[in-house]
Design an enzyme around this catalytic site. Structure first.
Site, mmCIF file in Angstrom:
data_model
loop_
_atom_site.group_PDB
_atom_site.id
_atom_site.type_symbol
_atom_site.label_atom_id
_atom_site.label_comp_id
_atom_site.label_asym_id
_atom_site.label_seq_id
_atom_site.Cartn_x
_atom_site.Cartn_y
_atom_site.Cartn_z
ATOM 1 N N THR B 50 47.893 44.937 50.328
ATOM 2 C CA THR B 50 47.387 43.915 49.412
ATOM 3 C C THR B 50 45.942 44.264 49.047
ATOM 4 O O THR B 50 45.171 44.715 49.899
ATOM 5 C CB THR B 50 47.512 42.489 49.983
ATOM 6 O OG1 THR B 50 46.898 41.576 49.063
ATOM 7 C CG2 THR B 50 46.855 42.324 51.338
ATOM 8 N N GLU B 51 45.600 44.082 47.754
ATOM 9 C CA GLU B 51 44.302 44.529 47.227
ATOM 10 C C GLU B 51 43.110 43.981 48.002
ATOM 11 O O GLU B 51 42.053 44.597 48.036
ATOM 12 C CB GLU B 51 44.113 44.070 45.761
ATOM 13 C CG GLU B 51 44.982 44.732 44.751
ATOM 14 C CD GLU B 51 46.155 43.868 44.390
ATOM 15 O OE1 GLU B 51 46.949 43.541 45.303
ATOM 16 O OE2 GLU B 51 46.303 43.513 43.218
ATOM 17 N N ILE B 52 43.276 42.816 48.593
ATOM 18 C CA ILE B 52 42.144 42.204 49.298
ATOM 19 C C ILE B 52 41.686 43.068 50.469
ATOM 20 O O ILE B 52 40.544 42.969 50.912
ATOM 21 C CB ILE B 52 42.493 40.760 49.742
ATOM 22 C CG1 ILE B 52 41.253 40.022 50.260
ATOM 23 C CG2 ILE B 52 43.588 40.743 50.773
ATOM 24 C CD1 ILE B 52 41.463 38.544 50.493
ATOM 25 N N GLU B 89 37.300 46.152 50.290
ATOM 26 C CA GLU B 89 37.798 46.286 48.929
ATOM 27 C C GLU B 89 37.642 47.725 48.420
ATOM 28 O O GLU B 89 38.523 48.243 47.718
ATOM 29 C CB GLU B 89 36.954 45.349 48.054
ATOM 30 C CG GLU B 89 37.616 44.869 46.830
ATOM 31 C CD GLU B 89 38.786 43.980 47.138
ATOM 32 O OE1 GLU B 89 38.830 43.324 48.195
ATOM 33 O OE2 GLU B 89 39.690 43.960 46.319
ATOM 34 N N SER B 92 40.320 49.714 49.911
ATOM 35 C CA SER B 92 41.588 49.301 49.311
ATOM 36 C C SER B 92 41.818 50.028 47.989
ATOM 37 O O SER B 92 42.914 50.540 47.713
ATOM 38 C CB SER B 92 41.572 47.785 49.098
ATOM 39 O OG SER B 92 42.748 47.344 48.477
#
Lengths: 236, 225
Positions: B50-52, B89, B92
């Site tokens: 997940t991008e977070i 982030e 990510s």
């Protein structure tokens, strides 16, 4: 080197008119809620705010908007998901009262990462052939197109962390880390609100997420009670 | 003009997409139909990002499991699976842009015959040239395989699979596979290759709601789950 400030207002008293401030947090998670609220009580205007979203999940930011403290937003997901709901930010943008520099999420964080790492600009494949590419240099590298994107170096970063020692070494918790470390590295002055402050040596040295050199000031705060939602602000 | 054909449900679209993701894959799911894909992957060897800033996301958190410091990129409280890890982030998006995502599944407003797509800005809906881009542009250019999950047409019947997109693009030439409620279409060099159609429909039916001329695969078959 004890970086703790006993008074949150003292920790942000040198924020000035026109300052650029990066605010950590991804929607409702890992926001500097206390620092943002303290900023809304400060008599400063024309701020450039760098944050993922403009008051969606990070509800405290709406107070800065209500006070008309923000001149420009640099963001990647500024609006409510549903187009039928208008945030304060969207109303001000429609009225031409605020500027918006929209930047894709990965480019947004890389601009901050670069800012903290002494890199003034970089080429990225993200956004080639889209509106994001307008007025940006395009360069061919190994036959593929890339956009030149510039670093962001804010005057201040406000971040939220789970734990720190007094020298500023920081540990985040789960997905509350998100934008916070790179914002801290990019800013000239980083102010961290921290749920737990311990003595140097008490953190596991192998498990520091953000070395203290990037953090100038610490403020001890209570663990905030947050509902994970982007639909509605909490009831007062 | 309303929708011409019903086709399969969103849940079955998600199942069809889940079957498209090989075991051993790292994958990222966007908002909407893509999110439903993880309902069909229990027992599969697929790691979701997940991008977070997390790998090995678990199911949505219920009751006492809810942790304000653990959400997905749609701001839903989630759980962690064994082997989960957290990161920033920047990390990510290094994974995403760096080509480590084997599969990304995103929604879209429009997709073109050349694999262009748009998903962030319908002109007139938001002020100026703004919208919620989020991580879509990075996922589009970074994922090894990009699957677009959409209803084949708009509720009003307007076409979404077009010769050229008319809204601002998310990315050019990024789409590999389009899974709709009516069909499975591969974006090939020569054009759109119709591979599967929903039960009860013919390739001619699909062509009637698709602007670009479809290449009908010699092996065209009913959508299989």
């Amino acid at each position: 080197m004890d970086k703790e400030y006993p008074d949150i207002n003292k920790a942000i008293e040198d924020v000035f008119d026109g300052a650029s401030i990066a605010l950590g947090g991804f929607f409702s998670c890992g926001n500097p809620v206390y620092l943002t609220t303290a900023l809304s009580k400060l008599d400063v205007k024309n701020l450039i705010i760098i944050a993922m979203t403009m008051g969606i999940g990070n509800w405290e930011l709406n107070e800065l908007l209500r006070n008309r403290q923000i001149k420009k937003a640099i963001c990647n997901y500024p609006f409510f998901r549903s187009v039928s709901r208008r945030s304060i930010f969207e109303e001000q943008l429609r009225a031409g009262e605020i500027e918006c520099e929209l930047t894709p999420m990965g480019t947004f964080i890389e601009r901050l990462r670069a800012g903290g790492a002494g890199i003034p600009a970089f080429y990225t494949p993200t956004g080639v052939g889209t509106l994001i590419a307008q007025n940006k240099e395009v360069r061919l590298c190994d036959g593929k197109e890339y956009l030149l994107e510039k670093a962001i170096k804010p005057d201040f970063a406000f971040i939220h962390a789970y734990k720190a020692d007094r020298t500023g070494n920081i540990v985040f918790r789960k997905t509350a880390r998100n934008y916070n470390p790179e914002m801290a590295k990019a800013a000239k002055v980083t102010i961290a609100e921290v749920e737990n402050i311990v003595e140097p040596g008490e953190l596991n040295q192998e498990m520091i997420h953000l070395p203290g050199i990037y953090v100038q000031r610490l403020v001890k705060v209570d663990r905030p009670q947050i509902e994970a939602t982007i639909e509605k602000p909490p009831e007062k | 003009m309303g929708k011409k054909f019903e086709g399969i449900s969103r849940e079955l679209m998600a199942l069809r997409i889940a079957n498209e993701i090989p075991d051993g894959s790292y994958a990222n799911l966007g908002i909407g139909i893509p999110t439903l894909v993880s309902n069909w992957t229990e027992g599969r060897d697929i790691v979701f990002e997940t991008e977070i800033g997390m790998l090995n996301t678990g199911p949505l958190a219920m009751g006492g499991e809810v942790d304000q410091d653990l959400i997905n990129a749609s701001c839903q409280p989630i759980t962690e699976l064994p082997g989960a890890c957290y990161f920033s982030e920047a990390e990510s998006f290094a994974m995403i842009r760096g080509g480590y995502m084997d599969v990304a599944v995103l929604g879209a407003f429009q997709v073109s015959a050349k694999g262009d797509f748009c998903g962030w800005n319908i002109p007139g809906q938001r002020p100026g040239h703004t919208g919620n881009i989020g991580g879509s542009m990075d996922l589009a250019v970074g994922a090894k395989k990009l699957i677009i999950a959409i209803e084949h047409t708009m509720k009003t019947g307007e076409l979404k699979i077009l010769d050229e997109c008319t809204y601002p693009l998310t990315a050019k030439g990024a789409v590999d596979l389009i899974v709709t409620n009516l069909a499975v279409i591969e974006v090939a060099k020569e054009g759109l290759l119709l591979k599967e159609v929903a039960s009860g429909l013919t390739p001619e039916d699909i062509q009637s709601v698709t602007e670009p001329k479809l290449i009908i695969s010699p092996d065209v078959k009913e959508i299989e789950f």
